[in-house]
Write a protein that holds these residues in place. Structure first.
Motif, PDB file in Angstrom:
ATOM      1  N   LYS A  60      52.027 -78.096 -39.683  1.00 25.65           N
ATOM      2  CA  LYS A  60      51.630 -78.200 -41.088  1.00 25.65           C
ATOM      3  C   LYS A  60      52.802 -77.956 -42.022  1.00 25.65           C
ATOM      4  CE  LYS A  60      46.786 -76.937 -40.366  1.00 25.65           C
ATOM      5  NZ  LYS A  60      45.704 -75.964 -40.706  1.00 25.65           N
ATOM      6  N   SER A  61      53.765 -77.165 -41.555  1.00 28.50           N
ATOM      7  CA  SER A  61      54.940 -76.880 -42.377  1.00 28.50           C
ATOM      8  C   SER A  61      56.117 -76.612 -41.458  1.00 28.50           C
ATOM      9  CB  SER A  61      54.693 -75.674 -43.288  1.00 28.50           C
ATOM     10  OG  SER A  61      54.472 -74.508 -42.519  1.00 28.50           O
ATOM     11  N   ALA A  62      57.308 -76.716 -42.023  1.00 33.16           N
ATOM     12  CA  ALA A  62      58.521 -76.513 -41.233  1.00 33.16           C
ATOM     13  C   ALA A  62      59.678 -76.242 -42.177  1.00 33.16           C
ATOM     14  CB  ALA A  62      58.825 -77.743 -40.380  1.00 33.16           C
ATOM     15  N   LYS A  63      60.760 -75.747 -41.609  1.00 38.88           N
ATOM     16  CA  LYS A  63      61.986 -75.603 -42.367  1.00 38.88           C
ATOM     17  C   LYS A  63      62.834 -76.842 -42.149  1.00 38.88           C
ATOM     18  CE  LYS A  63      66.121 -72.813 -43.128  1.00 38.88           C
ATOM     19  NZ  LYS A  63      66.912 -71.620 -42.714  1.00 38.88           N
ATOM     20  N   LEU A  64      63.207 -77.480 -43.245  1.00 40.62           N
ATOM     21  CA  LEU A  64      64.125 -78.609 -43.174  1.00 40.62           C
ATOM     22  C   LEU A  64      65.535 -78.066 -43.311  1.00 40.62           C
ATOM     23  CD1 LEU A  64      64.569 -81.720 -43.108  1.00 40.62           C
ATOM     24  CD2 LEU A  64      64.577 -81.629 -45.607  1.00 40.62           C
ATOM     25  N   THR A  65      66.345 -78.279 -42.281  1.00 39.66           N
ATOM     26  CA  THR A  65      67.739 -77.855 -42.316  1.00 39.66           C
ATOM     27  C   THR A  65      68.625 -79.089 -42.398  1.00 39.66           C
ATOM     28  OG1 THR A  65      68.251 -77.930 -39.940  1.00 39.66           O
ATOM     29  CG2 THR A  65      67.035 -75.998 -40.744  1.00 39.66           C
ATOM     30  N   ARG A  66      69.901 -78.881 -42.589  1.00 37.84           N
ATOM     31  CA  ARG A  66      70.833 -80.010 -42.642  1.00 37.84           C
ATOM     32  C   ARG A  66      70.893 -80.714 -41.290  1.00 37.84           C
ATOM     33  NH1 ARG A  66      74.767 -78.927 -46.852  1.00 37.84           N
ATOM     34  NH2 ARG A  66      76.119 -80.555 -46.003  1.00 37.84           N
ATOM     35  N   GLN A  67      70.514 -80.002 -40.209  1.00 42.42           N
ATOM     36  CA  GLN A  67      70.502 -80.594 -38.872  1.00 42.42           C
ATOM     37  C   GLN A  67      69.156 -81.207 -38.508  1.00 42.42           C
ATOM     38  OE1 GLN A  67      71.908 -77.303 -36.356  1.00 42.42           O
ATOM     39  NE2 GLN A  67      73.824 -78.414 -36.110  1.00 42.42           N
ATOM     40  N   GLY A  68      68.211 -81.185 -39.441  1.00 44.72           N
ATOM     41  CA  GLY A  68      66.888 -81.729 -39.168  1.00 44.72           C
ATOM     42  C   GLY A  68      65.827 -80.657 -39.266  1.00 44.72           C
ATOM     43  N   LEU A  69      64.595 -80.971 -38.847  1.00 51.13           N
ATOM     44  CA  LEU A  69      63.557 -79.955 -38.828  1.00 51.13           C
ATOM     45  C   LEU A  69      63.941 -78.882 -37.809  1.00 51.13           C
ATOM     46  CD1 LEU A  69      60.206 -81.963 -39.016  1.00 51.13           C
ATOM     47  CD2 LEU A  69      61.512 -80.916 -40.879  1.00 51.13           C
ATOM     48  N   GLU A  70      63.721 -77.636 -38.173  1.00 48.23           N
ATOM     49  CA  GLU A  70      64.107 -76.530 -37.311  1.00 48.23           C
ATOM     50  C   GLU A  70      63.507 -76.690 -35.915  1.00 48.23           C
ATOM     51  OE1 GLU A  70      64.864 -71.848 -38.078  1.00 48.23           O
ATOM     52  OE2 GLU A  70      62.866 -72.590 -38.583  1.00 48.23           O
ATOM     53  N   LEU A  71      64.323 -76.505 -34.896  1.00 49.19           N
ATOM     54  CA  LEU A  71      63.998 -76.598 -33.464  1.00 49.19           C
ATOM     55  C   LEU A  71      63.948 -78.032 -32.944  1.00 49.19           C
ATOM     56  CD1 LEU A  71      61.231 -73.862 -32.967  1.00 49.19           C
ATOM     57  CD2 LEU A  71      63.723 -73.619 -32.890  1.00 49.19           C
ATOM     58  N   ASP A  72      64.079 -79.023 -33.799  1.00 48.68           N
ATOM     59  CA  ASP A  72      63.973 -80.409 -33.343  1.00 48.68           C
ATOM     60  C   ASP A  72      65.148 -80.778 -32.445  1.00 48.68           C
ATOM     61  OD1 ASP A  72      62.444 -82.965 -33.636  1.00 48.68           O
ATOM     62  OD2 ASP A  72      64.415 -83.675 -34.290  1.00 48.68           O
TER      63      ASP A  72
END
Length: 317
Positions: free
Chosen positions: A25-37
């Motif tokens: 439902k939610s995630a952290k968007l990082t410069r490397q993509g969605l966290e843990l992706d």
């Protein structure tokens, strides 16, 4: 410019490259993509990455997050006897005791990883694959984006974990609906967006209007009032740098691992070879590099800020 304002309808994280992802439902968007992706992947005996292209059964490896223990849970099928856990945020002492540092080959880009040495992990997955495989987590050395994401083209340096090319893929439900309408005309069953393994899914505007996206914004808007009041400070801006060229992975049914001999590849080839940079592959979805980091969730506003007619796929990695 066709001004598209839409909303996020799904977020998908694929912790292990080519294995089953997680809808969140939610995630952290990082410069490397969605966290843990794509933070983990499998490698063969030569330390080369293994994917669903040659091993369709990888879609039967399920992933989930155990928040209580801060662990990635990996299960073959739904069999609890074929399940292992690895810590999501291991400290260096744990890594020293349970992994070894290796170099891995992903699209001929040599980068670092931590290979797990737990005998249960090694035997479980080697048995599943029918050959010796290793399981690795991305190490700290940066894997610098190339191709359309090359610093000379993008204007800044971005890095990724183990995606094929770039940090984020965005896909449109309206384009999938158009594709499914054509599949139906051919007597084929509709397919799900999961086949294309995107990270951010939006409702979409006109089908395939994403072909010309250049910059998109999440959780903000372009109104004069918002601009004057500085209300976009929490917005996330994303550069859309390339169309996503497709192989036959979408032919694999993620529920069964069965690979259709023809669809949707044959249909996509018939009308979605739209990029002059990669003429012999069809396109679905857009590859992107976030400019900043922050929280994303289903229901957030999605707006196309700028468009271009000059997208051309450039091979990277």
């Amino acid at each position: 410019m066709t001004h598209t304002v839409s909303e996020i309808t799904d977020l998908r994280v694929y912790p292990i490259k080519s294995c089953r992802g997680i809808s969140v439902k939610s995630a952290k968007l990082t410069r490397q993509g969605l966290e843990l992706d794509r933070r983990w992947m499998f490698i063969d005996s030569k330390n080369k990455f293994v994917t669903i292209r040659s091993k369709p059964q990888m879609t039967l490896i399920n992933t989930s997050i155990d928040y209580d223990s801060d662990s990635l849970v990996i299960t073959i099928g739904h069999d609890p006897d074929k399940q292992v856990k690895v810590p999501i945020h291991p400290d260096q002492a744990w890594l020293d005791a349970n992994t070894k540092e290796v170099t891995v080959d992903i699209w001929e880009y040599i980068t670092d990883g931590y290979a797990y040495n737990d005998p249960k992990i090694q035997s479980l997955f080697s048995e599943f694959f029918g050959e010796e495989v290793g399981f690795v987590m991305k190490g700290p050395d940066p894997r610098i984006c190339s191709g359309n994401g090359d610093p000379k083209r993008l204007g800044r340096q971005e890095t990724v974990n183990f995606p094929d090319v770039l940090p984020i893929q965005i896909a449109s439900e309206s384009s999938l609906a158009e594709l499914n309408s054509r599949l139906k005309e051919k007597g084929e069953s509709p397919i799900t967006i999961e086949r294309f393994r995107p990270n951010i899914i939006i409702k979409g505007g006109e089908p395939w209007s994403e072909d010309s996206w250049k910059t998109v914004r999440i959780n903000g808007d372009s109104s004069l009032f918002t601009t004057l009041t500085g209300g976009n400070r929490g917005a996330l801006d994303i550069d859309v740098v390339a169309r996503c060229a497709r192989c036959t992975v979408p032919n694999v049914n993620p529920d069964t691992a069965e690979k259709n001999a023809h669809q949707p590849w044959d249909l996509l080839v018939s009308y979605r070879r739209v990029d002059e940079g990669i003429k012999y592959k069809p396109c679905f979805g857009m590859l992107c590099c976030p400019r900043n980091e922050g929280h994303v969730e289903i229901g957030m506003r999605f707006e196309v800020m700028d468009e271009t007619q000059n997208h051309m796929y450039i091979k990277g990695f």
